[in-house]
Design a protein around this motif. Structure first.
Motif, mmCIF file in Angstrom:
data_model
loop_
_atom_site.group_PDB
_atom_site.id
_atom_site.type_symbol
_atom_site.label_atom_id
_atom_site.label_comp_id
_atom_site.label_asym_id
_atom_site.label_seq_id
_atom_site.Cartn_x
_atom_site.Cartn_y
_atom_site.Cartn_z
ATOM 1 N N ASP A 51 0.832 -1.206 0.000
ATOM 2 C CA ASP A 51 0.000 0.000 0.000
ATOM 3 C C ASP A 51 0.863 1.251 0.000
ATOM 4 O O ASP A 51 2.061 1.207 0.291
ATOM 5 N N PRO A 54 -2.610 7.918 -0.993
ATOM 6 C CA PRO A 54 -3.443 8.195 -2.177
ATOM 7 C C PRO A 54 -3.037 9.484 -2.896
ATOM 8 O O PRO A 54 -2.826 10.513 -2.252
ATOM 9 N N GLY A 60 -6.414 7.294 4.752
ATOM 10 C CA GLY A 60 -6.143 5.902 4.434
ATOM 11 C C GLY A 60 -5.086 5.715 3.362
ATOM 12 O O GLY A 60 -4.461 6.661 2.884
ATOM 13 N N VAL A 62 -3.850 3.307 -0.282
ATOM 14 C CA VAL A 62 -4.368 2.641 -1.492
ATOM 15 C C VAL A 62 -3.437 1.482 -1.837
ATOM 16 O O VAL A 62 -2.216 1.576 -1.634
ATOM 17 N N SER A 106 -16.250 -4.929 -4.001
ATOM 18 C CA SER A 106 -16.173 -3.483 -3.783
ATOM 19 C C SER A 106 -17.562 -2.970 -3.394
ATOM 20 O O SER A 106 -18.557 -3.400 -3.983
ATOM 21 N N TYR A 133 -7.598 -1.697 2.789
ATOM 22 C CA TYR A 133 -7.336 -0.247 2.888
ATOM 23 C C TYR A 133 -8.491 0.510 2.218
ATOM 24 O O TYR A 133 -9.656 0.156 2.381
ATOM 25 N N GLU A 134 -8.174 1.503 1.375
ATOM 26 C CA GLU A 134 -9.221 2.268 0.674
ATOM 27 C C GLU A 134 -9.527 1.654 -0.685
ATOM 28 O O GLU A 134 -10.308 2.193 -1.459
ATOM 29 N N ASN A 161 -14.351 -4.076 5.821
ATOM 30 C CA ASN A 161 -12.963 -3.563 5.854
ATOM 31 C C ASN A 161 -12.108 -4.116 4.723
ATOM 32 O O ASN A 161 -10.959 -3.724 4.556
#
Ligand SMILES: N#Cc1c(-c2ccc3cc[nH]c3c2)n[nH]c1N
Length: 261
Positions: A51, A54, A60, A62, A106, A133-134, A161
């Motif tokens: 990750d 962003p 958070g 990505v 998603s 994560y996001e 989550n």
């Protein structure tokens, strides 16, 4: 057809319950193949980083694109057709798309329903990409579109989550429809959603339990009357709990069901 399911996740142990019960038995008896792979196996740094922050800011992290691309390429290579290109269709025939299905859980996906499970049960190879994560860098889904049929799917209108819980549900809902997985295929026929209605209430011994009796009709031995009562209970329960499902059924469909009992 022995379907193949590949799951990619940073928490492979999350999918261990799929080794249990009917799905576990189906895997052991070769009715389906299910492989769970740790996405971190496709990182190159000592911290096995998957990750990053962003672009554009925001809370958070990505999921980085490169580990996903390498993991997906590895799945294709294991399948043995990383470079397979579909033959052009014969005159007037539909183009056959042999690319595997890439399911990306998603909250922004199309909602998974029993119809989705039925479609998945026809697939020879499904790859499930569990984000965390996001989410996954969007460019991965674009890149993957050259090699897979990409399908973002949501379990429902609530936020989890990560994708693992969704994949567990999707694999179970799909695998149980495969021939031989459920002992008695009859039990698939009268389940909730199998025919657009919720299932009828069920009862077992004793006939009276804590002053509550089983509906007399079920003790009548008259199978036509019992089937009629069960259909009525299905329609009543669906109208009360899920009026949206009743609206989805057209009048002729409901009448046809009534005539069938
Ligand atoms: N399917 C589904 C989901 C999710 C979901 C899926 C993947 C990720 C990755 C990070 N967060 C996630 C939430 N939330 N709610 C659903 N119905």
């Amino acid at each position: 057809m022995r379907p193949r399911y590949d799951v990619l996740s940073i928490f492979p142990e999350y999918l261990q319950p799929l080794e249990l019960s009917l799905i576990g038995k189906a895997r052991k008896s070769g009715l389906l193949s299910l492989t769970v792979t740790d996405l971190r196996d496709f990182t190159t740094d000592r911290h096995r980083t998957v990750d990053d922050t962003p672009y554009g800011g925001g809370a958070g992290m990505v999921m980085k694109p490169e580990p996903w691309a390498q993991a997906l390429e590895s799945v294709l290579e294991a399948r043995g057709d990383a470079d397979v290109v579909d033959e052009p269709p014969a005159e007037g025939e539909e183009r056959h798309d042999s690319r595997p299905l890439l399911v990306v859980p998603s909250p922004a996906g199309n909602v998974f329903t029993q119809r989705t499970a039925e479609a998945f049960a026809q697939e020879r190879h499904i790859v499930f990409a569990c984000g965390r994560y996001e989410g996954i860098d969007e460019r991965v889904l674009d890149w993957a579109g050259e090699r897979f049929r990409v399908m973002p799917v949501s379990l429902g209108d609530y936020v989890l989550n990560g994708g693992e819980v969704a994949v567990m549900a999707m694999v179970e809902a799909t695998a149980r429809l495969l021939p031989g997985v459920i002992g008695n295929p009859e039990s698939l026929v009268e389940e909730s959603h199998s025919d657009g209605l919720l299932e009828y209430p069920v009862y077992t011994k004793p006939a009276v339990w804590r002053d509550r009796a089983v509906p007399d009709v079920l003790l009548s031995g008259n199978h036509a009357v019992i089937a009629r009562a069960r259909r009525d209970w299905q329609i009543e329960r669906t109208a009360r709990r899920r009026p949206d499902l009743i609206e989805a059924l057209d009048e002729s469909d409901l009448n046809a069901r009534d005539r069938s009992v």
